[in-house]
Design a protein around this motif. Structure first.
Motif, PDB file in Angstrom:
ATOM      1  N   ASP A 116       0.825  -1.215   0.000  1.00 22.28           N
ATOM      2  CA  ASP A 116       0.000   0.000   0.000  1.00 22.28           C
ATOM      3  C   ASP A 116       0.859   1.265   0.000  1.00 22.28           C
ATOM      4  OD1 ASP A 116      -2.368  -1.355  -0.107  1.00 22.28           O
ATOM      5  OD2 ASP A 116      -2.733  -1.326   2.044  1.00 22.28           O
ATOM      6  N   LEU A 117       1.931   1.284   0.813  1.00 23.01           N
ATOM      7  CA  LEU A 117       2.820   2.444   0.844  1.00 23.01           C
ATOM      8  C   LEU A 117       3.584   2.584  -0.467  1.00 23.01           C
ATOM      9  CD1 LEU A 117       4.364   2.552   4.426  1.00 23.01           C
ATOM     10  CD2 LEU A 117       2.645   4.049   3.445  1.00 23.01           C
ATOM     11  N   HIS A 118       3.953   1.461  -1.065  1.00 21.93           N
ATOM     12  CA  HIS A 118       4.632   1.494  -2.360  1.00 21.93           C
ATOM     13  C   HIS A 118       3.742   2.167  -3.410  1.00 21.93           C
ATOM     14  CE1 HIS A 118       6.564   0.215  -6.071  1.00 21.93           C
ATOM     15  NE2 HIS A 118       5.434  -0.374  -6.429  1.00 21.93           N
ATOM     16  N   LEU A 119       2.453   1.821  -3.426  1.00 17.79           N
ATOM     17  CA  LEU A 119       1.528   2.437  -4.372  1.00 17.79           C
ATOM     18  C   LEU A 119       1.352   3.925  -4.082  1.00 17.79           C
ATOM     19  CD1 LEU A 119      -1.308  -0.237  -4.759  1.00 17.79           C
ATOM     20  CD2 LEU A 119       0.614   0.226  -6.277  1.00 17.79           C
ATOM     21  N   ALA A 120       1.274   4.261  -2.791  1.00 20.15           N
ATOM     22  CA  ALA A 120       1.092   5.672  -2.418  1.00 20.15           C
ATOM     23  C   ALA A 120       2.270   6.521  -2.893  1.00 20.15           C
ATOM     24  CB  ALA A 120       0.927   5.793  -0.906  1.00 20.15           C
ATOM     25  N   TYR A 127       1.163   9.215  -5.990  1.00 23.43           N
ATOM     26  CA  TYR A 127       0.863  10.618  -5.706  1.00 23.43           C
ATOM     27  C   TYR A 127       1.729  11.279  -4.625  1.00 23.43           C
ATOM     28  CZ  TYR A 127      -2.092   8.031  -2.406  1.00 23.43           C
ATOM     29  OH  TYR A 127      -2.559   7.139  -1.477  1.00 23.43           O
ATOM     30  N   ILE A 128       2.532  10.537  -3.892  1.00 26.46           N
ATOM     31  CA  ILE A 128       3.418  11.189  -2.919  1.00 26.46           C
ATOM     32  C   ILE A 128       4.776  11.396  -3.589  1.00 26.46           C
ATOM     33  CG2 ILE A 128       4.412  11.123  -0.606  1.00 26.46           C
ATOM     34  CD1 ILE A 128       2.238   9.284   0.275  1.00 26.46           C
ATOM     35  N   PHE A 129       4.876  12.460  -4.395  1.00 24.32           N
ATOM     36  CA  PHE A 129       6.109  12.733  -5.122  1.00 24.32           C
ATOM     37  C   PHE A 129       7.046  13.638  -4.329  1.00 24.32           C
ATOM     38  CE2 PHE A 129       2.761  12.209  -8.431  1.00 24.32           C
ATOM     39  CZ  PHE A 129       3.172  10.972  -8.886  1.00 24.32           C
ATOM     40  N   LYS A 130       6.465  14.573  -3.578  1.00 21.32           N
ATOM     41  CA  LYS A 130       7.261  15.486  -2.762  1.00 21.32           C
ATOM     42  C   LYS A 130       6.702  15.492  -1.342  1.00 21.32           C
ATOM     43  CE  LYS A 130       8.760  18.475  -6.539  1.00 21.32           C
ATOM     44  NZ  LYS A 130       8.850  19.869  -7.049  1.00 21.32           N
ATOM     45  N   PRO A 131       7.062  14.487  -0.535  1.00 21.66           N
ATOM     46  CA  PRO A 131       6.503  14.375   0.816  1.00 21.66           C
ATOM     47  C   PRO A 131       6.892  15.539   1.712  1.00 21.66           C
ATOM     48  CG  PRO A 131       8.313  12.840   0.526  1.00 21.66           C
ATOM     49  CD  PRO A 131       8.031  13.420  -0.816  1.00 21.66           C
ATOM     50  N   SER A 132       5.940  15.972   2.521  1.00 19.14           N
ATOM     51  CA  SER A 132       6.193  17.043   3.483  1.00 19.14           C
ATOM     52  C   SER A 132       6.756  16.454   4.779  1.00 19.14           C
ATOM     53  CB  SER A 132       4.895  17.797   3.775  1.00 19.14           C
ATOM     54  OG  SER A 132       3.941  16.916   4.357  1.00 19.14           O
ATOM     55  N   VAL A 162       7.015  12.460   9.407  1.00 14.59           N
ATOM     56  CA  VAL A 162       6.773  12.178  10.831  1.00 14.59           C
ATOM     57  C   VAL A 162       5.751  11.047  10.978  1.00 14.59           C
ATOM     58  CG1 VAL A 162       5.820  13.120  12.969  1.00 14.59           C
ATOM     59  CG2 VAL A 162       7.400  14.490  11.614  1.00 14.59           C
ATOM     60  N   LEU A 163       4.680  11.090  10.200  1.00 11.97           N
ATOM     61  CA  LEU A 163       3.667  10.031  10.242  1.00 11.97           C
ATOM     62  C   LEU A 163       4.275   8.692   9.834  1.00 11.97           C
ATOM     63  CD1 LEU A 163       0.586  11.880   8.683  1.00 11.97           C
ATOM     64  CD2 LEU A 163       0.778  11.055  11.038  1.00 11.97           C
ATOM     65  N   ASP A 164       5.150   8.724   8.840  1.00 12.06           N
ATOM     66  CA  ASP A 164       5.805   7.497   8.383  1.00 12.06           C
ATOM     67  C   ASP A 164       6.687   6.919   9.488  1.00 12.06           C
ATOM     68  OD1 ASP A 164       6.367   5.841   5.836  1.00 12.06           O
ATOM     69  OD2 ASP A 164       8.368   6.243   6.622  1.00 12.06           O
ATOM     70  N   LEU A 190      -3.453   7.994   7.211  1.00 12.78           N
ATOM     71  CA  LEU A 190      -3.070   9.400   7.372  1.00 12.78           C
ATOM     72  C   LEU A 190      -1.955   9.775   6.381  1.00 12.78           C
ATOM     73  CD1 LEU A 190      -3.103   9.770  11.263  1.00 12.78           C
ATOM     74  CD2 LEU A 190      -4.598  10.956   9.651  1.00 12.78           C
ATOM     75  N   ILE A 191      -0.996   8.867   6.180  1.00 17.19           N
ATOM     76  CA  ILE A 191       0.067   9.105   5.196  1.00 17.19           C
ATOM     77  C   ILE A 191      -0.535   9.254   3.799  1.00 17.19           C
ATOM     78  CG2 ILE A 191       2.083   8.081   4.053  1.00 17.19           C
ATOM     79  CD1 ILE A 191       2.703   6.701   6.756  1.00 17.19           C
ATOM     80  N   GLN A 192      -1.454   8.355   3.453  1.00 13.61           N
ATOM     81  CA  GLN A 192      -2.109   8.420   2.148  1.00 13.61           C
ATOM     82  C   GLN A 192      -2.936   9.700   2.016  1.00 13.61           C
ATOM     83  OE1 GLN A 192      -4.353   4.791   2.095  1.00 13.61           O
ATOM     84  NE2 GLN A 192      -2.614   3.532   1.510  1.00 13.61           N
TER      85      GLN A 192
END
Length: 228
Positions: free
Chosen positions: A95-99, A103-108, A113-115, A157-159
């Motif tokens: 699931d994280l790999h797909l995220a 769409y998570i190209f530039k994570p904040s 922190v959530l990760d 929450l990460i997604q």
């Protein structure tokens, strides 16, 4: 006390070579700031892969070999518990790999922190698995369920924040993402509360049910949209 006159240097006071060096350093800093989120994305993915691989390795080391035929039943039971936890971790990884792919190209920093909290919680699975291997009691399975529930909510929450950042310029997409997130959390809370309650009555059945959804989701994935 005499005050010393200090000359304030401005950009024009520097030589031409110094100005060029300052300009180059400033451009490098700007470029580094622009590339930092993409670099963070790669490091988060590598960190997730490494931690999850360690988690699975620790769990398989908890399986005790059968010294004689009397212990063979317990040996098989431990393998089943390992397989359950393995597929749960594998489903989280997928699931994280797909995220991060969609769409998570530039994570904040919020996503980072959530990760980290997600991985901290997931790192408790080897302890919970060892507990169940030693004694498949209602309390052990219930605690396993709580760890699983927290990890699932953190994953959502990460997604959610990743999708929100990608679709921040679209009000319609923000509404869709918010509704999808609320629905996911509601279903997850309901199912996990049911399973935790079932663990106090039929712990072994609850443990088996914990892997049914991850295995089905992993082996027969539903067609997923690029956002959520």
């Amino acid at each position: 006390m005499k005050r010393r006159n200090r000359k304030e240097h401005t950009f024009n006071d520097f030589s031409k070579q110094e100005k060029e060096k300052l300009k180059t350093v400033r451009q490098e800093l700007i470029q580094a700031q622009e590339e930092e989120p993409e670099s963070l994305r790669e490091h988060l993915q590598a960190f997730n892969d490494g931690v999850m691989a360690i988690i699975i390795t620790i769990i398989v080391l908890e399986i005790q070999p059968a010294i004689n035929e009397v212990h063979y039943g317990q040996f098989l039971a431990n393998i089943i518990v390992f397989l359950i936890t393995f597929f749960i971790v594998a489903d989280f990884w997928y699931d994280l790999h797909l995220a991060f792919s969609y769409y998570i190209f530039k994570p904040s920093k919020t996503i980072a922190v959530l990760d980290f909290f997600f991985l901290v919680d997931l790192s408790l699975l080897p302890v919970m698995t060892k507990w169940i291997m030693a004694e498949s009691s209602t309390f052990a399975v219930a605690n396993f369920g709580v760890v699983f529930l927290i990890a699932k909510i953190l994953e959502y929450l990460i997604q959610y924040f990743g999708a929100k950042k990608t679709a921040k310029y679209s009000q319609i997409m923000n509404i869709i993402i918010s509704r999808s997130f609320i629905r996911k959390v509601a279903v997850t809370l309901f199912l996990n509360i049911v399973l935790i309650g079932l663990s106090f009555v039929l712990p072994r059945l609850a443990m088996i049910l914990y892997v049914v959804i991850p295995v089905i989701s992993f082996l027969f994935p539903v067609k997923r949209n690029k956002i959520m």
